[in-house]
Design a protein around this motif. Structure first.
Motif, short mmCIF file in Angstrom:
data_model
loop_
_atom_site.label_atom_id
_atom_site.label_comp_id
_atom_site.label_asym_id
_atom_site.label_seq_id
_atom_site.Cartn_x
_atom_site.Cartn_y
_atom_site.Cartn_z
N LEU A 266 0.88 -1.24 0.02
CA LEU A 266 0.14 0.16 -0.03
C LEU A 266 0.70 1.35 0.12
CD1 LEU A 266 -2.81 1.36 0.20
CD2 LEU A 266 -2.66 1.19 2.47
N ALA A 267 1.83 1.31 0.98
CA ALA A 267 2.70 2.26 0.95
C ALA A 267 3.38 2.72 -0.35
CB ALA A 267 3.82 2.17 2.17
N GLY A 268 3.64 1.77 -1.33
CA GLY A 268 4.41 1.60 -2.35
C GLY A 268 3.46 2.08 -3.61
N VAL A 269 2.45 1.63 -3.30
CA VAL A 269 1.34 2.17 -4.27
C VAL A 269 0.91 3.51 -4.17
CG1 VAL A 269 -1.04 2.10 -5.21
CG2 VAL A 269 0.26 -0.09 -4.72
N GLN A 270 0.85 4.06 -3.14
CA GLN A 270 0.68 5.43 -2.54
C GLN A 270 1.91 6.42 -3.26
OE1 GLN A 270 0.12 4.95 1.61
NE2 GLN A 270 -2.28 5.54 1.47
N ARG A 271 3.06 5.86 -3.04
CA ARG A 271 4.11 6.55 -3.56
C ARG A 271 4.29 6.62 -5.16
NH1 ARG A 271 6.95 3.70 0.66
NH2 ARG A 271 7.74 2.10 -0.79
N ILE A 272 3.67 5.70 -5.78
CA ILE A 272 3.62 5.78 -7.08
C ILE A 272 2.47 6.79 -7.57
CG2 ILE A 272 2.70 4.34 -9.18
CD1 ILE A 272 4.04 1.89 -7.88
N VAL A 273 1.35 6.79 -6.74
CA VAL A 273 0.46 7.80 -6.87
C VAL A 273 0.97 9.39 -6.83
CG1 VAL A 273 -1.74 8.98 -5.98
CG2 VAL A 273 -1.59 6.48 -6.25
N ALA A 274 1.83 9.42 -5.88
CA ALA A 274 2.58 10.70 -5.44
C ALA A 274 3.81 11.18 -6.53
CB ALA A 274 3.09 10.79 -4.19
N GLY A 275 4.19 10.00 -7.33
CA GLY A 275 5.34 10.33 -8.23
C GLY A 275 6.56 10.05 -7.39
N THR A 276 6.84 9.65 -6.30
CA THR A 276 7.83 9.44 -5.58
C THR A 276 8.75 8.22 -6.03
OG1 THR A 276 7.22 8.84 -3.64
CG2 THR A 276 7.64 11.10 -4.02
#
Length: 366
Positions: A266-276
């Protein structure tokens, strides 16, 4: 080894394979006869390696338990333990499973080599062993995992795509690989090198003890100092947990470059969403878990794996192990809906919390 295509079949989560007939004899005591067949009242031991990576407790454990119950009309007993990244503890847990007279073991090894003696001890007591996710050494009877070299290739290809015109032989990449005790890490690494070598320069490379995000963070800090923060074009991270530690180090140095990952945490997917974080590798844990459960139940009941396992994989200690390799897909901003959301890993609400709401809106994730 037959390589699976890099795609997720539409019905992967619902895969259910029947097992019937008599087992073929192979080294390690994996033969069966009709006299040894059991009904649904079996005892299955499940040993997972660690709890720092979110997948094991969130996905693997409940999915395997659920499938075993379904296959045995809710009559099977599942005994579970997590080794918390401690190979010695896992060896003790195998001993406990032997003492408790389980019929079959599903083992995701902390250390694939160190587990060999424990696997042999279990087999000597008539307990068959399914190697789950990592190819454990010893006389295992079956194995299921993802196509691990393909995972590394998928990560490498995604990194080159993210770099675009910056993907030149002089472009400097940092590689943060997984633990040397995990045979999968070596396969990820091999696949990534096959794609990256000759296309970019690997300026620094690390094999990260225990897949630790903290260790990855320290390694990235060292790499930034050694290579120069303005000279790093991208980072190959073998999984999402380490990517988190890596990105923390990059952010602290004011560096924004593409970073890979794996596991669709989940944290990885959220970072993908954020572009980091640029990408992760989406893997169908339900399919892998279902196959492991089917293998374990079939072995405990004295049935053949012929209709389940179509591949053969060899370790240094066991040849031609009946195996199932599950396909993978590159997860980026473009296919979040078609992967983790469509297959029920997370909801939009899970991903698009207050901190990520604006980023979700920007990429149309609603």
């Amino acid at each position: 080894m037959r390589r699976a295509a890099v795609a997720v079949a539409a019905g992967a989560m619902a895969v259910s394979l029947a097992a019937c007939g008599s087992a073929k004899e192979s080294k390690g005591g994996s033969s069966s006869s009709s006299s040894s067949k059991k009904g649904d009242n079996i005892k299955v031991g499940l040993l997972l390696p660690e709890n720092k990576t979110a997948r094991y407790e969130k996905f693997d454990k409940p999915l395997i338990e659920k499938k075993i119950k379904e296959l045995t009309n809710n009559k099977a007993e599942v005994e579970y333990n997590n080794a918390r990244q401690d190979a010695n503890l896992q060896a003790q847990q195998v001993d406990t499973m032997i003492t408790n007279k389980v019929d079959v073991l599903i083992v995701d090894a902390v250390d694939a080599k160190a587990i060999q003696n424990s696997v042999q001890k279990a087999v000597d007591q008539g307990i068959k062993v399914v190697a789950y996710d990592r190819l454990a050494e010893g006389p295992i009877s079956a194995y299921t995992s993802f196509d691990n070299e393909e995972v590394g290739k998928t990560q490498g290809q995604a990194l080159l795509k993210a770099l675009g015109s910056k993907a030149t032989k002089s472009s400097k990449i940092v590689m943060v690989n997984g633990s040397v005790t995990d045979p999968n890490a070596a396969q990820f690494k091999k696949g990534a090198h096959e794609v990256l070598d000759g296309k970019v320069t690997i300026a620094k490379e690390y094999d990260t003890k225990e897949w630790s995000p903290d260790n990855a963070n320290s390694e990235m800090e060292t790499a930034i100092s050694a290579v120069g923060k303005d000279k790093i074009a991208g980072v190959y991270s073998a999984n999402d947990g380490m990517a988190g530690g890596i990105i923390t180090a990059l952010n602290a140095a004011g560096v924004k470059v593409p970073v890979t990952g794996q596991d669709a945490e989940l944290a990885g997917v959220q970072r993908i969403v954020a572009g980091t974080q640029y990408m992760s590798v989406f893997k169908s844990y339900p399919q892998e878990a279902n196959v492991a459960a089917e293998m374990a139940v079939a072995l405990a009941q004295g049935k053949s794996l012929d209709s389940i396992a179509k591949d053969k994989v060899s370790s240094t200690s066991q040849k031609d192990v009946p195996s199932v390799l599950v396909p993978v897909v590159s997860l980026t901003q473009d296919n979040i809906k078609d992967t983790v959301i469509k297959q029920g890993y997370y909801t939009v609400a899970d991903i698009c919390t207050a901190d990520y709401k604006a980023a979700c809106d920007k990429i149309g994730l609603k």
